[in-house]
Design an enzyme around this catalytic site. Structure first.
Site, PDB file in Angstrom:
ATOM      1  N   GLY A  97       0.773  -1.232   0.000  1.00 23.56           N
ATOM      2  CA  GLY A  97       0.000   0.000   0.000  1.00 23.56           C
ATOM      3  C   GLY A  97       0.804   1.283   0.000  1.00 23.56           C
ATOM      4  CD  GLU A  98       6.101   2.969   2.548  1.00 25.48           C
ATOM      5  OE1 GLU A  98       7.145   3.610   2.380  1.00 25.48           O
ATOM      6  OE2 GLU A  98       5.976   2.059   3.377  1.00 25.48           O
ATOM      7  CB  ALA A  99       3.201   6.258  -2.516  1.00 28.10           C
ATOM      8  CE  LYS A 101       7.276  -1.103   2.131  1.00 24.43           C
ATOM      9  NZ  LYS A 101       6.712  -2.037   3.109  1.00 24.43           N
ATOM     10  CB  ILE A 102       3.247   1.442  -5.437  1.00 26.28           C
ATOM     11  CG1 ILE A 102       2.346   0.679  -4.483  1.00 26.28           C
ATOM     12  CG2 ILE A 102       2.648   1.472  -6.835  1.00 26.28           C
ATOM     13  CD1 ILE A 102       1.009   1.344  -4.211  1.00 26.28           C
TER      14      ILE A 102
END
Length: 122
Positions: A97-99, A101-102
């Site tokens: 969910g973390e930007a 990481k994405i």
């Protein structure tokens, strides 16, 4: 194998350590771990795979980032339409969910996709 799958679901790092100790993963290299994650993606918790591959550079001396790169480099997107390629890519794990990481996931996907399809984006 079931014990390792449970350990991986609770803590991917402990699960990987267990699979190394039991010989399910041959060596502690990014390529071996990535191969294992590809081979057992249907059995392992996809959210846990995504969390493991999405770890930041500082975690475990960047080992997880190296695994992510090896994982993506094993994939073949040649001659796939963009939507087919992204579906194939996301089929083995669930995006965290973390930007940031994405962003790491998508940056590596874009690199691999563009290398294998050099004329797709003129």
């Amino acid at each position: 194998m079931e014990t390792g799958i449970l350990k991986f679901s609770l803590s991917p790092k402990k699960g990987i350590d267990f699979f190394l100790k039991t010989g399910h993963i041959s060596t502690n290299t990014p390529q071996a771990v990535a191969t294992f994650l590809h081979d057992y993606a249907k059995s392992l918790d996809q959210t846990a795979i995504g969390e493991y591959l999405g770890k930041e550079e500082q975690y475990n001396d960047g080992f997880c980032v190296k695994v992510l790169h090896a994982y993506v480099d094993m994939m073949d997107f040649t001659d796939l339409e963009f939507d087919e390629a992204i579906r194939h890519y996301l089929g083995g794990f669930r995006l965290p969910g973390e930007a940031q990481k994405i962003d790491r996931f998508m940056e590596k996907f874009a690199e691999r996709f563009c290398i294998q399809n050099p004329n797709i984006f003129p």
